[in-house]
Motif scaffolding. Structure first.
Motif, PDB file in Angstrom:
ATOM      1  N   ARG A 103      15.473 -16.419   6.285  1.00 48.09           N
ATOM      2  CA  ARG A 103      15.645 -15.392   7.313  1.00 48.09           C
ATOM      3  C   ARG A 103      16.012 -14.037   6.712  1.00 48.09           C
ATOM      4  N   GLY A 104      16.870 -14.051   5.700  1.00 50.63           N
ATOM      5  CA  GLY A 104      17.415 -12.788   5.205  1.00 50.63           C
ATOM      6  C   GLY A 104      16.746 -12.244   3.959  1.00 50.63           C
ATOM      7  N   THR A 105      15.993 -13.071   3.241  1.00 45.40           N
ATOM      8  CA  THR A 105      15.462 -12.627   1.947  1.00 45.40           C
ATOM      9  C   THR A 105      13.950 -12.796   1.853  1.00 45.40           C
ATOM     10  N   THR A 106      13.479 -14.032   1.778  1.00 40.27           N
ATOM     11  CA  THR A 106      12.051 -14.240   1.524  1.00 40.27           C
ATOM     12  C   THR A 106      11.198 -13.952   2.755  1.00 40.27           C
ATOM     13  N   ARG A 107      11.641 -14.431   3.905  1.00 43.48           N
ATOM     14  CA  ARG A 107      10.998 -14.199   5.205  1.00 43.48           C
ATOM     15  C   ARG A 107       9.571 -14.730   5.312  1.00 43.48           C
ATOM     16  N   VAL A 108       9.082 -15.362   4.292  1.00 44.31           N
ATOM     17  CA  VAL A 108       7.735 -15.941   4.286  1.00 44.31           C
ATOM     18  C   VAL A 108       7.830 -17.330   3.671  1.00 44.31           C
ATOM     19  N   PRO A 109       7.306 -18.371   4.340  1.00 43.84           N
ATOM     20  CA  PRO A 109       7.376 -19.723   3.779  1.00 43.84           C
ATOM     21  C   PRO A 109       6.638 -19.837   2.451  1.00 43.84           C
ATOM     22  N   ALA A 110       6.983 -20.860   1.690  1.00 44.76           N
ATOM     23  CA  ALA A 110       6.412 -21.045   0.348  1.00 44.76           C
ATOM     24  C   ALA A 110       4.896 -21.149   0.368  1.00 44.76           C
ATOM     25  N   LEU A 111       4.325 -21.804   1.390  1.00 47.34           N
ATOM     26  CA  LEU A 111       2.872 -21.939   1.453  1.00 47.34           C
ATOM     27  C   LEU A 111       2.204 -20.578   1.539  1.00 47.34           C
ATOM     28  N   ARG A 112       2.752 -19.686   2.345  1.00 51.68           N
ATOM     29  CA  ARG A 112       2.181 -18.346   2.477  1.00 51.68           C
ATOM     30  C   ARG A 112       2.428 -17.510   1.225  1.00 51.68           C
ATOM     31  N   ARG A 113       3.580 -17.699   0.601  1.00 52.61           N
ATOM     32  CA  ARG A 113       3.836 -16.967  -0.651  1.00 52.61           C
ATOM     33  C   ARG A 113       2.857 -17.414  -1.729  1.00 52.61           C
ATOM     34  N   LEU A 114       2.546 -18.716  -1.745  1.00 55.65           N
ATOM     35  CA  LEU A 114       1.570 -19.219  -2.706  1.00 55.65           C
ATOM     36  C   LEU A 114       0.195 -18.620  -2.436  1.00 55.65           C
ATOM     37  N   GLU A 115      -0.206 -18.571  -1.175  1.00 60.54           N
ATOM     38  CA  GLU A 115      -1.501 -17.980  -0.843  1.00 60.54           C
ATOM     39  C   GLU A 115      -1.582 -16.535  -1.328  1.00 60.54           C
ATOM     40  N   ALA A 116      -0.508 -15.772  -1.119  1.00 54.24           N
ATOM     41  CA  ALA A 116      -0.506 -14.371  -1.548  1.00 54.24           C
ATOM     42  C   ALA A 116      -0.618 -14.250  -3.066  1.00 54.24           C
ATOM     43  N   ALA A 117       0.101 -15.118  -3.787  1.00 54.45           N
ATOM     44  CA  ALA A 117       0.036 -15.090  -5.249  1.00 54.45           C
ATOM     45  C   ALA A 117      -1.365 -15.440  -5.743  1.00 54.45           C
ATOM     46  N   LEU A 118      -2.006 -16.407  -5.086  1.00 56.43           N
ATOM     47  CA  LEU A 118      -3.352 -16.796  -5.494  1.00 56.43           C
ATOM     48  C   LEU A 118      -4.360 -15.699  -5.188  1.00 56.43           C
ATOM     49  N   ARG A 119      -4.217 -15.037  -4.046  1.00 54.53           N
ATOM     50  CA  ARG A 119      -5.132 -13.936  -3.726  1.00 54.53           C
ATOM     51  C   ARG A 119      -5.038 -12.830  -4.768  1.00 54.53           C
ATOM     52  N   ALA A 120      -3.819 -12.495  -5.150  1.00 56.05           N
ATOM     53  CA  ALA A 120      -3.643 -11.441  -6.143  1.00 56.05           C
ATOM     54  C   ALA A 120      -4.245 -11.835  -7.482  1.00 56.05           C
ATOM     55  N   ALA A 121      -4.011 -13.076  -7.898  1.00 58.49           N
ATOM     56  CA  ALA A 121      -4.524 -13.528  -9.192  1.00 58.49           C
ATOM     57  C   ALA A 121      -6.043 -13.602  -9.190  1.00 58.49           C
ATOM     58  N   LEU A 122      -6.635 -14.089  -8.106  1.00 60.50           N
ATOM     59  CA  LEU A 122      -8.082 -14.220  -8.046  1.00 60.50           C
ATOM     60  C   LEU A 122      -8.762 -12.859  -7.934  1.00 60.50           C
ATOM     61  N   ALA A 123      -8.133 -11.928  -7.208  1.00 60.03           N
ATOM     62  CA  ALA A 123      -8.680 -10.576  -7.149  1.00 60.03           C
ATOM     63  C   ALA A 123      -8.672  -9.945  -8.538  1.00 60.03           C
ATOM     64  N   ALA A 124      -7.581 -10.135  -9.282  1.00 68.15           N
ATOM     65  CA  ALA A 124      -7.508  -9.603 -10.640  1.00 68.15           C
ATOM     66  C   ALA A 124      -8.553 -10.228 -11.549  1.00 68.15           C
ATOM     67  N   ALA A 125      -8.940 -11.472 -11.250  1.00 67.52           N
ATOM     68  CA  ALA A 125      -9.958 -12.163 -12.044  1.00 67.52           C
ATOM     69  C   ALA A 125     -11.372 -11.822 -11.595  1.00 67.52           C
ATOM     70  N   GLY A 126     -11.499 -10.993 -10.552  1.00 66.36           N
ATOM     71  CA  GLY A 126     -12.810 -10.555 -10.105  1.00 66.36           C
ATOM     72  C   GLY A 126     -13.420 -11.356  -8.989  1.00 66.36           C
ATOM     73  N   ALA A 127     -12.709 -12.342  -8.441  1.00 67.01           N
ATOM     74  CA  ALA A 127     -13.248 -13.162  -7.355  1.00 67.01           C
ATOM     75  C   ALA A 127     -13.092 -12.444  -6.013  1.00 67.01           C
ATOM     76  N   VAL A 128     -14.011 -12.713  -5.106  1.00 65.45           N
ATOM     77  CA  VAL A 128     -14.035 -12.076  -3.788  1.00 65.45           C
ATOM     78  C   VAL A 128     -13.733 -13.123  -2.724  1.00 65.45           C
ATOM     79  N   GLU A 129     -12.800 -12.822  -1.826  1.00 67.58           N
ATOM     80  CA  GLU A 129     -12.468 -13.752  -0.754  1.00 67.58           C
ATOM     81  C   GLU A 129     -13.478 -13.641   0.383  1.00 67.58           C
ATOM     82  N   VAL A 130     -13.858 -14.781   0.943  1.00 68.78           N
ATOM     83  CA  VAL A 130     -14.713 -14.821   2.124  1.00 68.78           C
ATOM     84  C   VAL A 130     -13.997 -15.609   3.206  1.00 68.78           C
ATOM     85  N   VAL A 131     -14.410 -15.387   4.452  1.00 71.39           N
ATOM     86  CA  VAL A 131     -13.813 -16.084   5.593  1.00 71.39           C
ATOM     87  C   VAL A 131     -14.960 -16.660   6.408  1.00 71.39           C
TER      88      VAL A 131
END
Length: 282
Positions: free
Chosen positions: A60-88
Motif C-alpha cells: 500500500r505504501g511503497t510498491t503499490r504494484v503486485p509482483a506479477l505486474r512488476r515482473l511484466e514491466a521489467a520484462l517489457r523494458a528488457a525486451l524493448a532494449a533487446a529490440g523486440a516489439v510488443e503486440v496485442v
C-alpha cells in the motif's frame, strides 16, 4: 525417558498455515500432545498473519504494484532494449487456428482447452496469433525481427502447487534467425528474460513436445519455466511461413515461484484470495 513426539498439525491447521505462507518444514512438525500442537499452531499463525499485514502495508505504501505486474514491466523494458516489439492480439481463438497447430477435436490437448462453443476457445499456451502477425509483418519489416505478447492464457488442468487454470504467458518469437544460430539465439533470448526476472540457478533441458517435437526447456528450482521451439517446422506450412525462426514461451507465475522460492503458485496468480502473495483472510 520422555515420550517421543507423536502428534502433528491437523489437516485444517496445515491448510491454514500453508495459505499464510508457512515454510513446509514448519508445517511438518510433530508435538508431544494436542495442547503443545495447538499452542505451536496459534503462535505460528499469529507470526505469519503479522508478516502478511506488514507485507500488505508495504504494498500500500511503497510498491503499490503486485509482483506479477512488476515482473511484466521489467520484462517489457528488457525486451524493448533487446529490440523486440510488443503486440496485442485477441484472447478468443478460433477452432481453425488450433487445428492448424495440430490440435484436433477430441484429442487430449483439445480436452485441455477452455471451449466457449464449437468454434471458439480461450487462448491456450500456444501462440497461433503470433504466426499470423509474424507472417503479415514479414511483408513490411526486414528480417530478423522479434515480436512478443504477454497476457492471460487458459488451460483445464489439475490445480496444485504448479498449475493454474488462468495464468500469464510471455510468448516471444524471432523470424529470420540464421539457421546456424537458432539454438544459440534461443539461449540468448531466454537469458534476457531470466535476468530481467531475477531468476538464477536455471538450466537448459531437452524435452519432447506433442506440438513442436524436440525442444529446449528452461528449468529453475525444479520448475519448467520456459519451453521453446524452432523453425522451419512442419506446422509452418499451414501459416505460410517459410523462413527460419525461434520461439519461447515463459510462464510468468512460475518465474515468480522459482525466483522467490514460493510453496504454491496460487499465491502470485490472479486471485480473490491472495494479493501480492499475501492471504487476504488474515
Amino acid at each position: 525417558m520422555p515420550e517421543p513426539p507423536t502428534t502433528s498439525f491437523t489437516a485444517t491447521q496445515r491448510q491454514r498455515l500453508h495459505e499464510l505462507g508457512a515454510d513446509p518444514g514448519a508445517v511438518d512438525g510433530r508435538f508431544a500432545g494436542t495442547a503443545a500442537r495447538d499452542e505451536a499452531f496459534r503462535r505460528l499463525e499469529t507470526e505469519l498473519a503479522a508478516a502478511g499485514r506488514e507485507a500488505l502495508e508495504v504494498l500500500r505504501g511503497t510498491t503499490r504494484v503486485p509482483a506479477l505486474r512488476r515482473l511484466e514491466a521489467a520484462l517489457r523494458a528488457a525486451l524493448a532494449a533487446a529490440g523486440a516489439v510488443e503486440v496485442v492480439t485477441p484472447a478468443i481463438i478460433g477452432a481453425d487456428a488450433l487445428r492448424r497447430m495440430g490440435i484436433e477435436p477430441g484429442s487430449e490437448l483439445s480436452d485441455q482447452v477452455f471451449w466457449l462453443d464449437a468454434g471458439r476457445c480461450l487462448r491456450p499456451m500456444l501462440a497461433p496469433n503470433l504466426y499470423t502477425v509474424m507472417r503479415r509483418l514479414a511483408r513490411t519489416w526486414r528480417q530478423p525481427f522479434a515480436i512478443y505478447e504477454m497476457g492471460s492464457c487458459f488451460r483445464r488442468d489439475t490445480k496444485g502447487s504448479k498449475h493454474l487454470n488462468e495464468f500469464t504467458m510471455l510468448n516471444l518469437v524471432e523470424l529470420g534467425t540464421p539457421l546456424a544460430r537458432r539454438d544459440e539465439r534461443l539461449r540468448e533470448l531466454a537469458v534476457v528474460v531470466l535476468e530481467a526476472a531475477g531468476v538464477v540457478g536455471y538450466e537448459f533441458v531437452r524435452k519432447h513436445s506433442e506440438v513442436y517435437g524436440d525442444e529446449l526447456d528452461v528449468v529453475a528450482a525444479g520448475l519448467e519455466v520456459c519451453s521453446t521451439a524452432i523453425g522451419p517446422h512442419p506446422l509452418d506450412d499451414a501459416w505460410a511461413i517459410t523462413d527460419p525462426w525461434v520461439g519461447l514461451g515463459f510462464g510468468l507465475e512460475r518465474l515468480l515461484v522459482a525466483r522467490d522460492g514460493l510453496a504454491g503458485i496460487e499465491r502470485v496468480g490472479r486471485s480473490l484470495s491472495y494479493l501480492d502473495g499475501v492471504r487476504l483472510q488474515l
